[in-house]
Design a protein around this motif. Structure first.
Motif, PDB file in Angstrom:
ATOM      1  N   GLU A   1       0.830  -1.188   0.000  1.00 43.28           N
ATOM      2  CA  GLU A   1       0.000   0.000   0.000  1.00 43.28           C
ATOM      3  C   GLU A   1       0.876   1.253   0.000  1.00 43.28           C
ATOM      4  N   VAL A   2       0.414   2.309  -0.665  1.00 39.70           N
ATOM      5  CA  VAL A   2       1.201   3.545  -0.692  1.00 39.70           C
ATOM      6  C   VAL A   2       1.052   4.257   0.648  1.00 39.70           C
ATOM      7  N   LEU A   3       2.139   4.815   1.136  1.00 37.31           N
ATOM      8  CA  LEU A   3       2.108   5.425   2.463  1.00 37.31           C
ATOM      9  C   LEU A   3       1.728   6.908   2.424  1.00 37.31           C
ATOM     10  N   ASN A   4       1.700   7.492   1.216  1.00 37.09           N
ATOM     11  CA  ASN A   4       1.243   8.877   1.081  1.00 37.09           C
ATOM     12  C   ASN A   4       1.829   9.844   2.101  1.00 37.09           C
ATOM     13  N   PRO A   5       3.131  10.031   2.105  1.00 35.26           N
ATOM     14  CA  PRO A   5       3.688  10.949   3.111  1.00 35.26           C
ATOM     15  C   PRO A   5       3.250  12.390   2.853  1.00 35.26           C
ATOM     16  N   GLU A   6       3.259  13.168   3.891  1.00 31.84           N
ATOM     17  CA  GLU A   6       2.927  14.596   3.756  1.00 31.84           C
ATOM     18  C   GLU A   6       4.190  15.390   4.049  1.00 31.84           C
ATOM     19  N   ARG A   7       4.982  15.646   3.021  1.00 27.82           N
ATOM     20  CA  ARG A   7       6.212  16.404   3.254  1.00 27.82           C
ATOM     21  C   ARG A   7       6.233  17.576   2.289  1.00 27.82           C
ATOM     22  N   PRO A   8       6.194  18.797   2.799  1.00 22.69           N
ATOM     23  CA  PRO A   8       6.140  19.959   1.907  1.00 22.69           C
ATOM     24  C   PRO A   8       7.413  20.113   1.077  1.00 22.69           C
ATOM     25  N   VAL A   9       7.227  20.478  -0.177  1.00 22.89           N
ATOM     26  CA  VAL A   9       8.341  20.722  -1.089  1.00 22.89           C
ATOM     27  C   VAL A   9       9.043  22.004  -0.654  1.00 22.89           C
ATOM     28  N   ASP A  10      10.369  22.029  -0.774  1.00 25.79           N
ATOM     29  CA  ASP A  10      11.147  23.204  -0.390  1.00 25.79           C
ATOM     30  C   ASP A  10      11.744  23.822  -1.651  1.00 25.79           C
ATOM     31  N   ALA A  11      11.164  24.950  -2.091  1.00 24.45           N
ATOM     32  CA  ALA A  11      11.658  25.617  -3.300  1.00 24.45           C
ATOM     33  C   ALA A  11      12.351  26.921  -2.933  1.00 24.45           C
ATOM     34  N   SER A  12      12.762  27.050  -1.673  1.00 26.03           N
ATOM     35  CA  SER A  12      13.266  28.342  -1.191  1.00 26.03           C
ATOM     36  C   SER A  12      14.643  28.713  -1.734  1.00 26.03           C
ATOM     37  N   HIS A  13      15.380  27.727  -2.187  1.00 29.02           N
ATOM     38  CA  HIS A  13      16.730  28.021  -2.685  1.00 29.02           C
ATOM     39  C   HIS A  13      16.655  28.516  -4.125  1.00 29.02           C
ATOM     40  N   PRO A  14      17.446  29.533  -4.461  1.00 29.09           N
ATOM     41  CA  PRO A  14      17.330  30.061  -5.836  1.00 29.09           C
ATOM     42  C   PRO A  14      17.729  29.046  -6.904  1.00 29.09           C
ATOM     43  N   ASP A  15      18.621  28.138  -6.560  1.00 28.67           N
ATOM     44  CA  ASP A  15      19.170  27.272  -7.611  1.00 28.67           C
ATOM     45  C   ASP A  15      18.894  25.785  -7.445  1.00 28.67           C
ATOM     46  N   VAL A  16      18.397  25.382  -6.274  1.00 27.64           N
ATOM     47  CA  VAL A  16      18.214  23.948  -6.034  1.00 27.64           C
ATOM     48  C   VAL A  16      16.849  23.692  -5.395  1.00 27.64           C
ATOM     49  N   LEU A  17      16.157  22.697  -5.940  1.00 24.42           N
ATOM     50  CA  LEU A  17      14.847  22.329  -5.402  1.00 24.42           C
ATOM     51  C   LEU A  17      14.990  21.091  -4.523  1.00 24.42           C
ATOM     52  N   PHE A  18      14.256  21.088  -3.427  1.00 25.40           N
ATOM     53  CA  PHE A  18      14.232  19.878  -2.594  1.00 25.40           C
ATOM     54  C   PHE A  18      12.807  19.340  -2.536  1.00 25.40           C
ATOM     55  N   GLU A  19      12.617  18.137  -3.083  1.00 24.91           N
ATOM     56  CA  GLU A  19      11.303  17.486  -3.088  1.00 24.91           C
ATOM     57  C   GLU A  19      11.418  16.257  -2.178  1.00 24.91           C
ATOM     58  N   PRO A  20      11.121  16.426  -0.884  1.00 27.36           N
ATOM     59  CA  PRO A  20      11.385  15.354   0.088  1.00 27.36           C
ATOM     60  C   PRO A  20      10.575  14.084  -0.176  1.00 27.36           C
ATOM     61  N   ASN A  21       9.495  14.196  -0.919  1.00 17.85           N
ATOM     62  CA  ASN A  21       8.689  13.007  -1.180  1.00 17.85           C
ATOM     63  C   ASN A  21       9.388  12.011  -2.102  1.00 17.85           C
ATOM     64  N   ARG A  22      10.496  12.443  -2.683  1.00 22.36           N
ATOM     65  CA  ARG A  22      11.252  11.514  -3.521  1.00 22.36           C
ATOM     66  C   ARG A  22      12.551  11.082  -2.855  1.00 22.36           C
ATOM     67  N   CYS A  23      12.800  11.571  -1.652  1.00 18.68           N
ATOM     68  CA  CYS A  23      14.073  11.269  -0.977  1.00 18.68           C
ATOM     69  C   CYS A  23      14.047   9.825  -0.483  1.00 18.68           C
ATOM     70  N   ILE A  24      15.096   9.088  -0.796  1.00 17.19           N
ATOM     71  CA  ILE A  24      15.171   7.690  -0.357  1.00 17.19           C
ATOM     72  C   ILE A  24      16.143   7.524   0.808  1.00 17.19           C
ATOM     73  N   LEU A  25      16.562   8.637   1.403  1.00 19.44           N
ATOM     74  CA  LEU A  25      17.406   8.620   2.606  1.00 19.44           C
ATOM     75  C   LEU A  25      18.714   7.872   2.386  1.00 19.44           C
ATOM     76  N   CYS A  26      19.260   8.033   1.182  1.00 19.22           N
ATOM     77  CA  CYS A  26      20.506   7.343   0.843  1.00 19.22           C
ATOM     78  C   CYS A  26      21.705   7.990   1.515  1.00 19.22           C
ATOM     79  N   GLN A  27      21.561   9.222   1.963  1.00 17.20           N
ATOM     80  CA  GLN A  27      22.620   9.973   2.666  1.00 17.20           C
ATOM     81  C   GLN A  27      23.752  10.433   1.764  1.00 17.20           C
ATOM     82  N   LEU A  28      23.616  10.282   0.451  1.00 17.44           N
ATOM     83  CA  LEU A  28      24.718  10.727  -0.414  1.00 17.44           C
ATOM     84  C   LEU A  28      24.938  12.235  -0.289  1.00 17.44           C
ATOM     85  N   CYS A  29      23.845  12.995  -0.193  1.00 20.16           N
ATOM     86  CA  CYS A  29      24.013  14.449  -0.071  1.00 20.16           C
ATOM     87  C   CYS A  29      24.630  14.807   1.279  1.00 20.16           C
TER      88      CYS A  29
END
Ligand code: FMN
Ligand code: SF4
Ligand code: SF4
Ligand code: SF4
Ligand code: FES
Ligand code: FES
Lengths: 182, 230, 610
Positions: B126-154
């Motif tokens: 079943e899909v877990l449907n997380p509620e994580r707001p997208v962070d577009a505050s940076h001028p050059d980089v977007l953060f879409e936490p709903n796609r983050c797989i917590l790989c820790q590479l960043c």
């Protein structure tokens, strides 16, 4: 036990298709099998489908295959999906929306009641209108699915391969290259 | 040199190993691919995704961080490990919100290509449907936490390559999430620059440089030439 | 108090600074700093965390990551008095949920909520290790109240509503008894005429190690690793500084033996640590005490102070020239996974309790990269005895492969819960007999991550070669529903997953949801064979490669109960068809709300009809 005489043409498979909360993109892709359609209509017969005028799935007889495009966004989708499950021996989730909820599911973090109110002001309450679900659901959360064809839409070749496999009585396994999600 | 290199056996093939090798690096040198997601040669390993799980003398281990041992018998391409990989990928898909048709990373995404290669056609869970707001505050980089797989590479790239520590891991269990080091907790207030390695190392579409959008058309992307994307 | 979330008060800054100074602004003390600061300020606001981060040279995200990891740290306002009901299955069997409901009703708050006036908040926590005297609760992560009943809860509500300080609550509530029901060598304590520790340490380190090797002692914390082998590896590892850690995290639900050993036999435990230090050449010792046992801290600090005064710790400890060794106590903060030895070391270093990648193993590179021995409380206690009476003596107790005695924390359905110490190799049936258990359906040996033993197997013994145990022994009689037991444990593991690796982080949550569906607490209100199949699937995934033992054992209760009590599952999965994972009728609630419709078309049957 006895094999049927080789001369008897095999019974045509009965196929039903529907677009729930989808965009008909998957249906268009099915039509993209182009000249193979001629081959196909020799071997299958459509039940309820946007391609026929039949309104209720499996009313005449049980279907062999049901192809479901789109996820579930309202009560009517649920009823139709259930009818498909009840009247189709093999049910296939077709396309990203049926499998994941897809683009329509982007509304899932909003309250559908609030959306209706801001769109309509006074929300229509006609019993004829199907009520929307709080969240758009992928179909596997409501009925059992036998196979899935990913893609938005799935490539025409993927439809073709799936139908050929099913017609031959094989378990469909998509060839590499036919699984893609965009 | 002292004659023959020591080897271990990977799916029936001898693989030469050198000091410091993990199972994954030794296999890669021999041209054998062990599916992996959270590992990169640029940074230290997190061993978080477990996609690279292999059986080393019958014991499941993460190939990306487990030293290769001479004489060991390692299995990767077994039916049960194929199922294991499929299930892990399905778990990552239902945990987040992965709608590839609407994702700029599609065709360049490691999660996507691994799933395609694993033969994933459905989500199974079943899909877990997380509620994580997208962070577009940076001028050059977007953060879409709903796609983050917590790989820790960043996290690791920011620390080990950029020397900035812009990212950290927060929460626990299913509520584990990526944290951003700034007063507001948003990317725009952080020290991240689009020139940082960490802005580009994300294997999925969670951290995306802005305005490159669909510059490379679908069909000509990183994985589009490979056999899984015909 | 809650509105001040974005500005830090002078009081908060002063409180933090005093704590920071006490810990010499050592970033490795972060967990301790957060704990002590919260004890004064009740909760940890973002500005407060930022202040602590700056003082320790850490980023605020790192500090927020640590604060958000431990269940006992609050990053949102809580009540001035915080109550946590111990939520082990044994507490529930003793009626904890009804008492929690009673208290919440009296106080007018829901579990997890803060009182409008900021006076109190009430919630649940994982097992507090008081299963033989439950239901129990934790006050301000500091004191414990045992043997709760309706009268006690009523009186408690009055005190809370009157904002009475905890110091003025009836002292009898805080009584914790030792509960020893059957003592063998460890629980009987050291003989009065036993050789002193200095006499013991007069032997060479190798002789100490050889004695432990000869005893055949294996670790009592769960994994059963031969203690002497671990010590030897640490002693042989490269490095100048070595560390000995006593694992007193005792987080496995249903286990409370280490609590009693620390409360009544602390000297034996510290003796064992000192012997280990001498044997491996360590200078530094830590007792990692679970946060739930905070109430033991003053007493334990007292014992350490006395031992320092006696010359048993410190420079030339025990009169051994050149042997410097001391022990510090670090507290946990509500995270079961910190019992895993490498997660424990991360926590000691002030980080999130995420298990490390191994190799290197702690004996090679542990605390601050130093070779580190981690042993369980009971293991050290056994060492104290072995060092005096000899390895051969210990090896003569128990079985050939499982030498010595083992302490069992008995709780659940029995007349006499408490601690029972037996030689290893004792049949389960005998323990059940001795504790007065009747009509037993199953015993959970070794806690949720151990084994669920059905009645047919009560002839088996507790031993490494038969049914191994980390010390828990929870008894379930025929009135209990083993499905609900397994579901409770599944929630425990999901709650305690550190979140690092995919199979455990996502898998434990999916198991809970699927079991909730079977319990009719979620979805269609009925389930089918499809759901059972999914459970088998998840069990396989979690048993096929997680980063640490938590995930690897998270499905043990599920697997065991499905195998032995399949009927409890089958009777919940009788629908002939797949049933929806969601409550479809509830999914129409928003639309009904805004349309006001009540007609038949405004509802959906959630069950799929046959
Ligand atoms: C999730 C998890 C929790 C654990 N909790 C404890 C614990 O509370 N106490 C303990 O002594 N060992 C615990 N262990 C085992 C430790 O990792 C380690 O094996 C043990 O402390 C070694 O001591 P021993 O050799 O004396 O048993 C746990 C292991 C895991 C995987
Ligand atoms: S991140 Fe990858 S898998 Fe997720 S939606 Fe984007 S392309 Fe698909
Ligand atoms: S943002 Fe991307 S790189 Fe960072 S942890 Fe998430 S998936 Fe990995
Ligand atoms: S199994 Fe993985 S997620 Fe679970 S506690 Fe261990 S490391 Fe963390
Ligand atoms: S309708 Fe076909 S993919 Fe969305
Ligand atoms: S690649 Fe090895 S665990 Fe992720």
């Amino acid at each position: 036990m006895n094999a049927p005489p080789a001369s008897t043409p095999p019974r045509k498979l009965r196929v039903a298709t529907v677009s729930l909360a989808g965009c008909f993109g998957c249906h268009m892709s099915l039509l993209d099998i182009d000249e193979r359609l001629f081959d196909l209509v020799e071997r299958i017969e459509f039940d309820r489908s946007p391609l026929t005028d039949i309104k209720t799935v499996g009313e005449v007889e049980q279907c062999d295959i049901g192809l479901v495009e789109g996820g579930l966004c309202n009560a009517e989708n649920v009823e139709v999906l259930r009818a498909f499950r009840a009247r189709c021996t093999v049910l296939v989730a077709v396309g990203a929306c049926a499998i994941t909820g897809g683009l329509p599911a982007l509304r899932n973090h909003l309250d559908v009641g609030d959306i209706l109110q801001s769109v309509y002001g006074r929300v229509p309450d006609d019993p004829e209108l199907p009520l929307p679900l709080n969240r758009v659901l992928p179909i596997h959360e409501v009925v059992h699915i036998d196979h899935a064809l990913p893609g938005c839409p799935p490539p025409a070749d993927a439809f073709w391969q799936l139908l050929q496999d099913l017609m031959a009585g094989r378990t469909p396994v998509p060839a590499p290259g036919l699984i893609r999600y965009d | 040199m002292s004659g023959v290199d020591p080897t271990f056996d990977l799916d029936g093939q001898p693989v030469a190993l050198q000091p410091g090798d993990t199972i994954l690096t030794a296999a890669a040198r021999a041209g054998l691919d062990i599916p992996h997601l959270c590992w990169s040669e640029e940074v230290s390993g997190s061993a978080s995704c477990r996609l690279c799980t292999v059986l080393a003398d019958g014991r499941p281990v993460a190939a990306c961080v487990t030293p290769a041992v001479a004489g060991q018998k390692v299995d990767c391409r077994t039916a049960s490990l194929a199922t294991q990989r499929l299930r892990l990928l399905q778990m990552l898909f239902v945990e987040g919100n992965h709608f590839c048709p609407g994702c700029e990373k599609s065709g360049n995404c490691v999660l996507q290509v691994q799933a395609e290669r694993a033969g994933m056609t459905d989500l199974n869970f079943e899909v877990l449907n997380p509620e994580r707001p997208v962070d577009a505050s940076h001028p050059d980089v977007l953060f879409e936490p709903n796609r983050c797989i917590l790989c820790q590479l960043c996290v690791r790239a920011s620390d080990e390559i950029d020397g900035k520590r812009v990212f950290a891991i927060g929460g626990h269990g299913i509520a584990t999430r990526l944290l951003i080091d700034s007063p507001s907790g948003r990317l725009g207030d952080s020290a991240l620059s689009v020139d940082d390695r960490s802005a580009h190392i994300c294997p999925v579409g969670a951290l995306l440089p802005k305005r490159v959008g669909f510059a490379v058309p679908i069909g000509q992307r990183r994985f589009d030439t490979e056999d899984t994307r015909g | 108090m809650g509105d001040a979330a974005d500005i830090m008060s002078e009081a908060a800054r002063a409180a933090a600074d005093a704590v920071l100074d006490r810990w010499q602004r050592d970033p490795h003390a972060l967990v301790q700093v957060l704990r002590e600061t919260q004890a004064i300020m009740h909760w940890l606001s973002r500005p407060l965390l930022a202040h602590i981060a700056a003082a320790l040279g850490l980023t605020r995200a790192q500090v927020e990551g640590v604060a958000g990891f431990y269940r006992f740290f609050h990053t949102r306002p809580v009540g001035r008095t915080r109550l946590l009901f111990s939520d082990n299955i044994t507490d529930r069997m003793l009626g904890s949920e009804a008492l929690l409901a009673q208290l919440c009703a009296r106080l007018g708050v829901a579990p997890g909520e803060v009182d409008a006036q900021g006076r109190f908040s009430v919630d649940r926590c994982s097992c507090t290790g008081l299963c033989d005297q439950g239901p129990a609760l934790l006050v301000n992560h500091h004191q414990v109240i045992t043997r709760l009943d309706a009268t006690r809860v009523d009186a408690l509500a009055n005190l809370l509503l009157a904002d009475t300080p905890v110091e003025q609550w009836p002292a009898a509530w805080f009584t914790v008894v030792d509960g020893v029901q059957r003592a063998d060598v460890l629980l009987s304590g050291l003989a009065a005429d036993a050789p002193t520790l200095p006499a013991v340490l007069a032997q060479s380190p190798q002789a100490l190690l050889d004695e432990v090797a000869q005893s055949g002692l294996r670790g009592r914390g769960g994994a059963g690793f031969p203690t002497a082998r671990k010590w030897q590896a640490c002693r042989d590892a490269a490095g100048d500084l070595r560390v000995v850690v006593c694992n007193a995290d005792e987080g496995e639900p249903g286990t409370f033996k280490d609590r009693v050993l620390l409360a009544f036999h602390a000297d034996a435990v510290f003796d064992g640590m000192t012997v280990a230090a001498r044997a491996v050449g360590a200078q530094q010792g830590f007792l990692y005490l679970r946060g739930e046992y905070r109430y033991l801290l003053p007493q334990l600090e007292g014992v350490l102070a006395r031992r320092r005064a006696q010359g048993l710790l410190g420079r030339d400890a025990c009169g051994v020239a050149g042997f410097g060794f001391d022990i510090a106590i670090h507290l946990g903060a509500g995270a079961y996974v910190c019992g895993e030895e490498s997660a424990l070391i991360e926590s000691l270093e002030g980080k999130r309790g995420t298990p490390r990648i191994r190799p290197p193993f702690p004996v090679q590179a542990g605390y601050l990269g130093r070779p580190t021995v981690v042993n369980n409380v009971e293991t050290f206690c056994a060492v104290a005895h072995i060092a005096r009476r000899g390895g051969a003596w210990w090896a003569g107790i128990g079985t050939a492969q499982s030498t010595g005695t083992k302490i069992h924390s008995v709780s659940g359905d029995c007349a006499r819960p408490g601690l029972y110490e037996y030689p290893l190799g004792t049949p389960i049936a005998q323990i059940l007999d001795d504790c007065g258990a009747r009509d037993v359906q199953a015993v959970q040996v070794g806690g949720p991550s151990g084994t669920c033993v059905p009645a047919a197997d009560f002839g088996h013994t507790i031993a490494f070669e038969d049914v191994p145990s980390a010390g828990a022994f929870m008894v379930f009689d025929r009135t209990r529903d083993l499905f609900e037991v397994a579901r409770h444990f599944a929630r425990f593991f999901a709650h305690e997953s550190c979140g690092l690796c995919t199979p455990c982080r996502v898998g434990t949550e999916l198991v809970v949801r699927r079991l909730d569906k079977l319990a009719h607490a979620r979805g269609a209100g009925s389930a089918s064979a499809f759901d059972i199949e999914r459970l088998h699937d998840l069990d396989t995934v979690l048993h096929s490669g997680t980063h640490c033992g938590l995930g690897a054992s998270a499905c043990n209760p599920l697997r065991d109960t499905m195998r032995h009590f399949g009927a409890a599952y089958a009777q919940r999965a009788t629908a002939p068809q797949f049933q929806p994972d969601v409550d479809l009728d509830a999914e129409l609630s928003a639309a009904r709300r805004v349309t006001g419709r009540t007609d038949a078309g405004a509802h959906l049957h959630t069950d799929t009809p046959a």
